[in-house]
Design an enzyme around this catalytic site. Sequence first.
Site, PDB file in Angstrom:
ATOM      1  N   ASP A  73      20.064  28.364 -34.643  1.00  0.00           N
ATOM      2  CA  ASP A  73      20.917  27.196 -34.893  1.00  0.00           C
ATOM      3  C   ASP A  73      21.196  26.974 -36.377  1.00  0.00           C
ATOM      4  OD1 ASP A  73      18.235  26.580 -35.309  1.00  0.00           O
ATOM      5  OD2 ASP A  73      18.127  25.136 -33.676  1.00  0.00           O
ATOM      6  N   ASN A 106      11.434  15.897 -28.352  1.00  0.00           N
ATOM      7  CA  ASN A 106      12.129  15.494 -27.127  1.00  0.00           C
ATOM      8  C   ASN A 106      12.325  16.674 -26.177  1.00  0.00           C
ATOM      9  OD1 ASN A 106      14.062  16.971 -28.449  1.00  0.00           O
ATOM     10  ND2 ASN A 106      15.649  15.403 -28.429  1.00  0.00           N
ATOM     11  N   HIS A 149      13.647  19.644 -26.979  1.00  0.00           N
ATOM     12  CA  HIS A 149      14.760  20.565 -27.242  1.00  0.00           C
ATOM     13  C   HIS A 149      14.249  21.950 -27.625  1.00  0.00           C
ATOM     14  CE1 HIS A 149      15.131  19.199 -31.769  1.00  0.00           C
ATOM     15  NE2 HIS A 149      14.429  20.304 -31.709  1.00  0.00           N
ATOM     16  N   GLU A 184      19.733  19.743 -26.797  1.00  0.00           N
ATOM     17  CA  GLU A 184      19.119  18.438 -26.589  1.00  0.00           C
ATOM     18  C   GLU A 184      19.030  18.131 -25.091  1.00  0.00           C
ATOM     19  OE1 GLU A 184      17.694  17.267 -29.052  1.00  0.00           O
ATOM     20  OE2 GLU A 184      18.957  16.773 -30.768  1.00  0.00           O
TER      21      GLU A 184
HETATM   22  C1  F6R Z   1      14.843  25.305 -35.280  1.00  0.00           C
HETATM   23  C2  F6R Z   1      14.895  24.928 -33.885  1.00  0.00           C
HETATM   24  C3  F6R Z   1      14.230  23.697 -33.387  1.00  0.00           C
HETATM   25  C4  F6R Z   1      12.786  23.573 -33.896  1.00  0.00           C
HETATM   26  C5  F6R Z   1      12.157  22.284 -33.379  1.00  0.00           C
HETATM   27  C6  F6R Z   1      10.744  22.108 -33.912  1.00  0.00           C
HETATM   28  O1  F6R Z   1      15.555  26.491 -35.514  1.00  0.00           O
HETATM   29  O2  F6R Z   1      15.521  25.597 -33.131  1.00  0.00           O
HETATM   30  O3  F6R Z   1      14.227  23.697 -31.979  1.00  0.00           O
HETATM   31  O4  F6R Z   1      12.048  24.672 -33.465  1.00  0.00           O
HETATM   32  O5  F6R Z   1      12.933  21.200 -33.763  1.00  0.00           O
HETATM   33  O6  F6R Z   1      10.781  21.941 -35.292  1.00  0.00           O
HETATM   34  P1  F6R Z   1       9.439  21.848 -36.148  1.00  0.00           P
HETATM   35  O7  F6R Z   1       8.806  23.173 -36.088  1.00  0.00           O
HETATM   36  O8  F6R Z   1       9.911  21.488 -37.536  1.00  0.00           O
HETATM   37  O9  F6R Z   1       8.611  20.782 -35.508  1.00  0.00           O
END
Ligand code: F6R
Length: 270
Positions: free
Chosen positions: A66, A135, A137, A142
């Site tokens: 992403d 959440n 994702h 989402e």
């Molecule tokens: C990032 C991504 C997100 C993160 C998720 C957890 O490329 O795809 O799904 O893996 O938001 O983020 P952290 O590791 O910062 O808690």
Amino acid sequence: MYKIYDTVDEVARYTAQRLLNRIQARPDPVLGLATGSTMEPVYAQLITELRKTPVDLSRLTTFNLDEYIGLDGSHAQSYRYYMCQNLFNKVNIAQDRVHLPDGLVEDVEGACQAYSATIKALGGLDLQLLGIGSNGHIGFNEPHTCFSSRTHVVRLSEQTRIDNGRFFSTRAEVPTHALTLGIQDILEAKEILLVATGRNKARIMAELFHTPVDEALPASALKLHSNVTIVLDREAAAQLPPQVSSGGGLAAAVAGPEISMAEGAVASTK
Ligand code: F6R
């Protein structure tokens, strides 16, 4: 399958080793990569391993999950910048083989279609590395994202903007939209590693364990995949049923977590 380790370091060592194994399994591997705090120790460990035992990465192709819309790749909070800082600039990877969605692209629709199509044309992802949002994702898919989704634009949820606000000086600076690989793209990876560490992830990991496949919890899509490993530290695993330990299956949790996990439990990984 769950792998539960005592420390973040051990999680990073295991995950880095799995990435290395995949990289070495074929001459032209294709990896799906993630960003976020969880992956920082993983990439640091991967770099350490590659310095100890150099591996030719010249035919490795990567696709990141992403990117924020509106951030240039040189912006300190863009995911391209993150990947350069945490991995790409530190290993001998071919820069023309690394792919991230472009947060400034004009033809968004065309770029999204091309992103998913390029992955397919290369034979798909050998391994997709995932973190998880509080959440549920995965990527930036989402809650209530369609499980048949391909690369697309998402409006980030308030929860995600709050969680990721820690990287920006003000909430207003947190982008409202992002581009993300779709759930269907993720599910087509041959192998998936979901990594979660820290007590902030304990609630969502318990929810994921108990929730059947449901678009309200994007990560529950992983229960449809036959080769998923969930790698946790003790803190992230803290709210899982006590019987869950390394070796238990995620898919089994759909049918009846208590019974199947009790049956499937093996000694925790040390
Ligand atoms: C990032 C991504 C997100 C993160 C998720 C957890 O490329 O795809 O799904 O893996 O938001 O983020 P952290 O590791 O910062 O808690």
